[in-house]
Design an enzyme around this catalytic site. Structure first.
Site, PDB file in Angstrom:
ATOM      1  N   SER A   1      54.743   5.984  27.397  1.00  0.00           N
ATOM      2  CA  SER A   1      55.230   4.857  28.181  1.00  0.00           C
ATOM      3  C   SER A   1      56.103   3.925  27.326  1.00  0.00           C
ATOM      4  O   SER A   1      57.024   4.376  26.657  1.00  0.00           O
ATOM      5  CB  SER A   1      54.030   4.136  28.807  1.00  0.00           C
ATOM      6  OG  SER A   1      54.420   3.273  29.835  1.00  0.00           O
TER       7      SER A   1
ATOM      8  N   ASP B   1      52.876   9.882  39.267  1.00  0.00           N
ATOM      9  CA  ASP B   1      52.716   8.707  38.419  1.00  0.00           C
ATOM     10  C   ASP B   1      53.243   7.491  39.175  1.00  0.00           C
ATOM     11  O   ASP B   1      54.444   7.382  39.420  1.00  0.00           O
ATOM     12  CB  ASP B   1      53.475   8.897  37.099  1.00  0.00           C
ATOM     13  CG  ASP B   1      53.322   7.712  36.153  1.00  0.00           C
ATOM     14  OD1 ASP B   1      52.707   6.699  36.550  1.00  0.00           O
ATOM     15  OD2 ASP B   1      53.816   7.796  35.015  1.00  0.00           O
TER      16      ASP B   1
ATOM     17  N   HIS C   1      49.261   7.680  35.319  1.00  0.00           N
ATOM     18  CA  HIS C   1      50.227   7.286  34.282  1.00  0.00           C
ATOM     19  C   HIS C   1      49.723   7.577  32.872  1.00  0.00           C
ATOM     20  O   HIS C   1      50.465   7.405  31.918  1.00  0.00           O
ATOM     21  CB  HIS C   1      50.539   5.786  34.436  1.00  0.00           C
ATOM     22  CG  HIS C   1      51.566   5.284  33.478  1.00  0.00           C
ATOM     23  ND1 HIS C   1      52.826   5.846  33.368  1.00  0.00           N
ATOM     24  CD2 HIS C   1      51.518   4.276  32.565  1.00  0.00           C
ATOM     25  CE1 HIS C   1      53.513   5.202  32.444  1.00  0.00           C
ATOM     26  NE2 HIS C   1      52.747   4.247  31.943  1.00  0.00           N
TER      27      HIS C   1
END
Length: 267
Positions: A98, A220, A248
């Site tokens: 991320s 996600d 996620h």
């Protein structure tokens, strides 16, 4: 100086210290280095492994958080480069989840020779929907999210965690995520969230020269698959691979899928 940087980011050296390859794992928002506990050990035999926490991620690192310094992802990129310099790391394979992956991308743009290749797991250069770009969030939904964080942080965390983690049949994962989220100081979490969700590094990713493996879970809520297609199209040396995970945080909920996806690239 060595103590301050390694302490600041709670740096740990693991794996095979004589190995030629160095793997650095970087976590995303709401987690810390423990997010890699099911993935990192798979590389201990063949690689030197470095784990660290971004400043503000937990009680250990929050004393070093300065809102004036950490106003953009470039500050986290600078911290990565500090760690590399302290440990004299070269030819690093950087694995980032991320926003942690995007911080690594910015670091690699600053010191390209320190990195050999990158793995970006469910990463995004921009989270806000715009004309001809699907980032996943409207500005209104982000305003609402930040308002919830501000009004009752722990209630927000307990609702946000299962939504982002998905996998309702395995609630232990959402519980673990809620725990690391709640371990953040609320004002620091809000400041970091704003930096991440309002960031736009779409122009930066077009300049990354390194071979980059984009690993994207199929479902996600935070980073839709359109983002990965966008990155594949605009990054000079990107390869996109999908893994059959939801949520996620696939390195927590689908560690084996993540290991299988990145191992050939690492080797």
């Amino acid at each position: 100086m060595i103590m301050s940087i390694l302490t600041r980011n709670n740096v740990r050296l693991l794996g095979n210290q004589q190995a030629d390859k160095t793997l650095v794992f970087a976590h995303g928002f709401g987690t810390d280095q423990t997010a890699w506990s099911e993935v990192a050990p798979a590389f201990f035999d063949d690689c030197r492994v470095v784990l660290f926490d971004y400043v503000g991620a937990n009680e250990k690192t929050v004393p070093f958080f300065n809102p004036k310094k950490y106003r953009q992802l470039y500050s986290y990129a600078d911290d990565i480069l500090d760690i590399f310099e302290e440990l004299d790391l070269k030819d690093v394979i950087f694995v980032g989840h991320s926003a942690g992956g995007m911080s690594g991308t910015l670091a690699a743009l600053q010191e390209p020779t320190w990195f050999s290749r990158l793995v970006l797991l469910n990463a995004s250069p921009c989270y806000v929907n715009e004309e001809n770009y699907t980032g996943g969030f409207s500005t209104e939904s982000l305003d609402d999210l930040f308002a919830q964080m501000e009004s009752n942080f722990h209630a927000w965390a307990s609702g946000f965690a299962p939504m982002v983690m998905a996998n309702p049949d395995r609630p232990q994962f959402a519980s673990a995520f809620a725990k690391t989220l709640s371990a953040m100081r609320p004002d620091v979490a809000l400041a970091i969230a704003k930096v991440i969700f309002y960031s736009d590094h779409r122009s930066d990713i077009t300049r990354l020269p390194h071979q980059t493996l984009l690993v994207q879970g199929k479902v996600d809520i935070a980073v839709p698959v359109d983002v990965s297609y966008y990155m594949e199209k605009h990054m000079p040396n990107a390869i996109l691979t999908f893994i059959n995970t939801e949520g996620h945080l696939p390195h927590i909920s689908g560690a084996q899928e993540v290991i299988q996806a990145i191992r050939p690239f690492v080797n």
